[in-house]
Structure formats: structure tokens, C-alpha cells
Enzyme design. Structure first.
Site, PDB file in Angstrom:
ATOM      1  CE  LYS A   1      48.469  -1.048  24.185  1.00 52.80           C
ATOM      2  NZ  LYS A   1      49.518  -1.042  25.197  1.00 52.80           N
TER       3      LYS A   1
ATOM      4  NE  ARG B   1      46.923  -4.200  35.129  1.00 50.77           N
ATOM      5  CZ  ARG B   1      48.264  -3.698  35.372  1.00 50.77           C
ATOM      6  NH1 ARG B   1      48.132  -3.094  36.528  1.00 50.77           N
ATOM      7  NH2 ARG B   1      49.250  -3.646  34.577  1.00 50.77           N
TER       8      ARG B   1
HETATM    9  N1  BES Z   1      48.948  -5.534  26.329  1.00 50.18           N
HETATM   10  C1  BES Z   1      49.553  -4.660  26.970  1.00 50.18           C
HETATM   11  C2  BES Z   1      51.103  -4.964  27.483  1.00 50.18           C
HETATM   12  C3  BES Z   1      51.965  -5.178  26.572  1.00 50.18           C
HETATM   13  C4  BES Z   1      52.835  -4.160  26.204  1.00 50.18           C
HETATM   14  C5  BES Z   1      52.201  -6.254  25.902  1.00 50.18           C
HETATM   15  C6  BES Z   1      54.040  -4.171  25.230  1.00 50.18           C
HETATM   16  C7  BES Z   1      52.932  -6.428  24.865  1.00 50.18           C
HETATM   17  C8  BES Z   1      54.073  -5.479  24.668  1.00 50.18           C
HETATM   18  C9  BES Z   1      48.777  -4.300  28.368  1.00 50.18           C
HETATM   19  O1  BES Z   1      47.406  -4.015  28.024  1.00 50.18           O
HETATM   20  C10 BES Z   1      49.190  -2.713  28.738  1.00 50.18           C
HETATM   21  O2  BES Z   1      48.815  -1.712  27.861  1.00 50.18           O
HETATM   22  N2  BES Z   1      49.727  -2.556  29.900  1.00 50.18           N
HETATM   23  C11 BES Z   1      50.031  -1.265  30.436  1.00 50.18           C
HETATM   24  C12 BES Z   1      49.554  -1.130  31.734  1.00 50.18           C
HETATM   25  C13 BES Z   1      49.852   0.307  32.324  1.00 50.18           C
HETATM   26  C14 BES Z   1      48.890   1.291  31.842  1.00 50.18           C
HETATM   27  C15 BES Z   1      49.557   0.356  33.992  1.00 50.18           C
HETATM   28  C16 BES Z   1      51.523  -1.001  30.231  1.00 50.18           C
HETATM   29  O3  BES Z   1      52.370  -2.272  30.490  1.00 50.18           O
HETATM   30  O4  BES Z   1      51.954   0.269  29.873  1.00 50.18           O
HETATM   31 ZN    ZN Z   2      46.479  -2.446  27.413  1.00 42.66          ZN
END
Ligand code: BES
Ligand code: ZN
Ligand code: ZN
Length: 484
Positions: free
Chosen positions: A261, A335
Site C-alpha cells: 500500500k 477474503r
Molecule cells: N484492509 C483493506 C480494505 C480497507 C481499505 C479497509 C480502507 C479500511 C480502509 C483490504 O485488505 C484491501 O486492501 N482491499 C483492497 C482490495 C483490492 C486490492 C481488490 C482494496 O479495497 O483496495
Molecule cells: Zn489489504
């Protein structure tokens, strides 16, 4: 903080009083004492106070109580609004310097009274564990009194104490940074909760996960020195006819892994264990309330880190269910851990499964920090949760989970892939993957990415940090499963 049911004659021992009213002054103001009745009349005549929701009228006097508040409920008769107004009242008088507050709620019904107490106890939470200086400057209350004629007041107070204590336990977990809350430490806390409620605890960790076929959760956790844990807590009351499984995403820190990230706001990913903490809080509260429902709570605990040992984009993992997942993005790890957690939950033969997870940024884009998307494979369980949402004020909004979205998560090399297509309908894509692992058990998924924590915004009795979202919702849902 001391909360007690007190008599009308005790109000002189409090710094502040709060009374409730509606748009129509006739509602109850006529009965109120001179100070607030006169103040209300003047303010209404001047159009400065109309009894609308979120309106507060403050009258200061020199005697005791010094501060007199009138709280507007509007014309909406949702009992959750009593909780909202109790929390706004506390904030107001706390800023004025009051140390104690009495709510005058003689004719409040059970649910209204419950919400006043819950709202107060959630509002007075603070997390100061890591502060060593400036503690004396923090304004706080030490005493809350409730004046009520309701014959159930004592048992309502007892219930509110159990639930708010559980929500605040969840907030402590959420607010604890990942250096002090690894999967192992989290599992240890879960064991303590399990012992407290006389439940059955089991956990599988590290290489044992691989050995027993839980390769999905093992893969997500393999990049960290802090080993992953799959924890199960089974609460079995003496008598029950329903079994509810609660599954929570417990990523103690989500760097994104190899699909790392950006560093901006990455610190918020300490909250990525909010689903696991809320389901733990819910089973604790439900058990302490002796709700006659068997509850199986599954915590998917892991830390998502980049390292030479991490799982990588392009990897294909074999889940415990036998189905395979193509890893397209290691940041879609929630997931992946839930695929094993949900399948594991089905082996306990539950009547329903509910999972809570900070799963997608798309949920934040769609509904912000106001409501959480809910999706599932069964409309009746979703409807039950929507009713629980109305009663508790923990807002949910349903998104569809039509088969039309299936193509988005299809893989050329495995059974399914862990991302959608072109970032379209991200929250639905996440749920489409989860759906493959519940074996047709009635199931609902609540994506709490937007509501799990707050940043300087007043919501759910919280302005900063973990909200404990989901505990009140799930307890209310479990309380009502036998009735549906
Ligand atoms: N933990 C994150 C989702 C999240 C984002 C929670 C912002 C709280 C605030 C999750 O693991 C994630 O990074 N999801 C990605 C999925 C994508 C790569 C398909 C997302 O939502 O960008
Ligand atoms: Zn994530
Ligand atoms: Zn995550």
C-alpha cells in the site's frame, strides 16, 4: 465511571441534568421544573430551539445542578435517537466542566432507557493507555444518574453495562497498535474472553495450519514473523435450538504485502482486525446475557507483510474447502483468510453465518463512515440484520450479490481469483469470493471498512479511533434469531 438508577430527589447531587423533548412542546415540557420550562418557552418563542433532533438547549444557574439541558429528539420516534442525544448531552456538559450528569427520563420505555445508558457509556470511553503526560487536562465525567420509573430499569442497566463493556473492550483492541497486538497476543486475549464466558476455545497456528489444510490463512500470514492463528470459540448454552456462526477478519496489520500500500494513512491498517474484535465482543456480550443460542466464533488472525517469505501475486492457494484461489493482489488478503474461516465455520453446522470484515476500500467510497454494506446469499438473514440495524442505529445498507458479478472474480488458472475486474464493484467482488466458501449455509457479510474507526468525526458516539461497530448489531440479531 459509575452509572446508577437514582430517585428524582437525588438530582441535587449532580452537576447537570438532561431532559428530553420533541418538536411539539406539549410532549413533556409542561411537566418540567420552572428553570427548564421557562427557558424552553423563551427559546421556542425566539425560534432558537425547536426540539429537533440534535438540538440542545443549555440553561445555566448558580445552584445545584448548575447546568440544565433540554435535548431534542425531533418527530422521529426511533429509540436509538435517545442514545445519540445522551451522548451529545454528555459532550456538551463535559466541555462546560461538569463532572456528573443525571438523565431525567421518567417515562422512557425499555428501549429508550437502554439507549440512553448505552449512549452514555460509549461516549465516556477514552483510550489513554499510551499517554504519560497531560492526563490531568482530560475532561471526564465520574458519575451518571438515571431517573426512571420503569420497573425494568435495573435489568436494563445490567444489560447496557454488559454490552457497552463489550463494545469498549473491542475499541481497546482496535486502538491497540500492531506492535502490541500480534495474532498471537490477540489469540491470547480471545482465550481469556472464552474462559470468562465458559466457552470452548481452540486455535490452530503457524505450520499446523498448513498441515491441517488451512493454506489460505497460512499463506497470508507466512510473510510475517508473527504467525497466523485460526481461533474458534464455541459458546453452548444449556438450552438452544439455533446455532449462529460469527466470523471475523483479523488482520492485525495490513501493509498490502508484496502488492504494498502507499504509505499515506497506512497506519490506519492497525484497524484491519476490527471484524475479529467485534465478533469477539459480540459472543462475550451474548454469553454474559445468557442468550439461549449456540454461538461459534471464528477469528482469522494474521499479519500481512512483505518479505522473502510472503505469498505473491500469481500464487495459487489451495483452501481448506478444496477450492483454489488465484492471488492477483496480495492486498486483497481479507477474503483469502476468510475463505478458510468461513469454510471452517460451516463444519460446525450453523443455521446462519455472519461475517464482519474491513474488506474493501470500495465500501468506504460507497457509504463513507455512516453505514456498512451488507450482502449475502439469503434474504431472510439479511432482513433480520436490517431490523437489528434499525433498532440499534448501527446502519447497514444492502448491496446485491447477483450471479451477474461472477465473471468479475473468475480465474483462468484457478477456481476463483481474489480481485474483481478493473476495480468495478469492489465490495461486491469481495463478497462474491466469500460466497464460494459458505456451502449454501444462509450467510451475510458486513463490510465494515468505513465504519470501524473514525478520524475526528462525530459518529456512533465516537469521534476518534475504533467504534466497536457490529457488537450491538450482532447481539440484537442473536437475541432475535429464535423469534424469526
Ligand atoms: N484492509 C483493506 C480494505 C480497507 C481499505 C479497509 C480502507 C479500511 C480502509 C483490504 O485488505 C484491501 O486492501 N482491499 C483492497 C482490495 C483490492 C486490492 C481488490 C482494496 O479495497 O483496495
Ligand atoms: Zn489489504
Ligand atoms: Zn485488509
Amino acid at each position: 465511571m459509575k452509572v446508577s438508577i437514582v430517585r428524582e430527589s437525588d438530582v441535587n447531587g449532580f452537576d447537570a441534568t438532561v431532559r428530553f423533548t420533541g418538536i411539539k412542546p406539549s410532549d413533556s415540557e409542561e411537566k418540567y421544573d420552572n428553570i427548564i420550562r421557562n427557558a424552553a418557552k423563551v427559546a421556542r418563542d425566539r425560534n432558537e430551539f425547536n426540539g429537533k433532533l440534535k438540538e440542545l438547549l443549555l440553561e445555566k444557574t448558580t445552584g445545584m445542578p448548575r447546568w440544565h439541558l433540554l435535548a431534542g429528539l425531533g418527530d422521529n420516534n426511533s429509540s436509538a435517537n435517545y442514545g445519540l442525544m445522551a451522548s451529545l448531552s454528555i459532550e456538551k456538559v463535559r466541555n462546560e466542566g461538569a463532572k456528573s450528569i443525571a438523565f431525567i427520563a421518567d417515562d422512557a420505555h425499555d428501549n429508550e432507557l437502554y439507549n440512553i445508558i448505552i449512549g452514555s457509556l460509549l461516549k465516556t470511553y477514552s483510550f489513554n493507555k499510551y499517554k504519560t503526560v497531560g492526563l490531568e487536562d482530560i475532561k471526564s465525567l465520574s458519575k451518571i444518574g438515571i431517573i426512571s420509573d420503569n420497573p425494568n430499569a435495573d435489568s436494563i442497566l445490567a444489560k447496557a453495562l454488559i454490552v457497552s463493556d463489550s463494545v469498549n473492550m473491542v475499541r481497546d483492541l482496535q486502538n491497540t497498535p500492531s506492535n502490541e497486538l500480534t495474532p498471537k497476543i490477540f489469540a491470547g486475549i480471545a482465550k481469556e474472553v472464552s474462559d470468562e464466558i465458559n466457552a470452548e476455545y481452540s486455535s490452530i497456528s503457524g505450520n499446523d495450519l498448513v498441515r491441517q489444510g488451512y493454506t489460505a490463512i497460512a499463506s497470508v500470514g507466512q510473510g510475517s514473523v508473527n504467525e497466523p492463528y485460526l481461533v474458534t470459540i464455541e459458546y453452548k448454552p444449556p438450552k438452544y435450538s439455533n446455532t449462529v456462526a460469527l466470523v471475523g477478519k483479523g488482520i492485525t496489520f495490513d501493509t498490502g504485502g508484496i502488492s504494498i500500500k502507499p504509505s499515506e494513512r497506512m497506519g490506519d491498517m492497525k484497524y484491519d482486525m476490527s471484524g475479529a474484535s467485534s465478533v469477539l465482543g459480540a459472543i462475550r456480550a451474548a454469553a454474559l446475557l445468557h442468550i439461549p443460542v449456540r454461538i461459534v466464533c471464528v477469528l482469522c488472525l494474521a499479519e500481512n507483510m512483505p518479505s522473502s517469505n510472503s505469498y505473491k501475486p500469481g500464487d495459487i492457494v489451495r483452501t481448506k474447502s478444496g477450492k483454489t484461489i488465484e492471488i492477483d493482489n496480495t492486498d486483497a488478503e481479507g477474503r483469502v483468510v476468510l475463505s478458510d474461516g468461513l469454510y471452517h465455520a460451516t463444519t460446525y453446522n450453523p443455521d446462519t453465518i455472519v461475517d464482519l470484515a474491513t474488506l474493501t476500500g470500495a465500501a468506504v467510497v460507497a457509504l463513507g463512515d455512516i453505514a456498512a454494506p451488507i450482502l449475502g446469499n439469503n434474504q431472510s438473514i439479511i432482513s433480520s440484520l436490517l431490523f437489528a440495524s434499525d433498532r440499534t442505529g448501527e446502519k447497514l445498507w444492502q448491496l446485491p450479490l447477483w450471479d451477474d458479478y461472477k465473471d468479475d472474480v473468475s480465474s483462468k488458472v484457478a477456481d476463483i481469483k481474489n480481485t474483481g475486474t478493473n476495480r468495478m464493484a469492489g465490495t461486491i467482488a469481495g463478497a462474491m469470493l466469500l460466497k464460494e466458501f459458505v456451502n449454501d449455509v444462509p450467510w451475510a457479510h458486513v463490510d465494515i471498512a468505513g465504519v470501524a474507526n473514525m478520524k475526528d468525526r462525530e459518529r456512533y458516539y465516537t469521534s476518534y479511533g475504533g467504534t466497536g461497530f457490529g457488537v450491538r448489531l450482532l447481539v440484537d440479531y442473536i437475541e432475535n434469531v429464535n423469534k424469526e
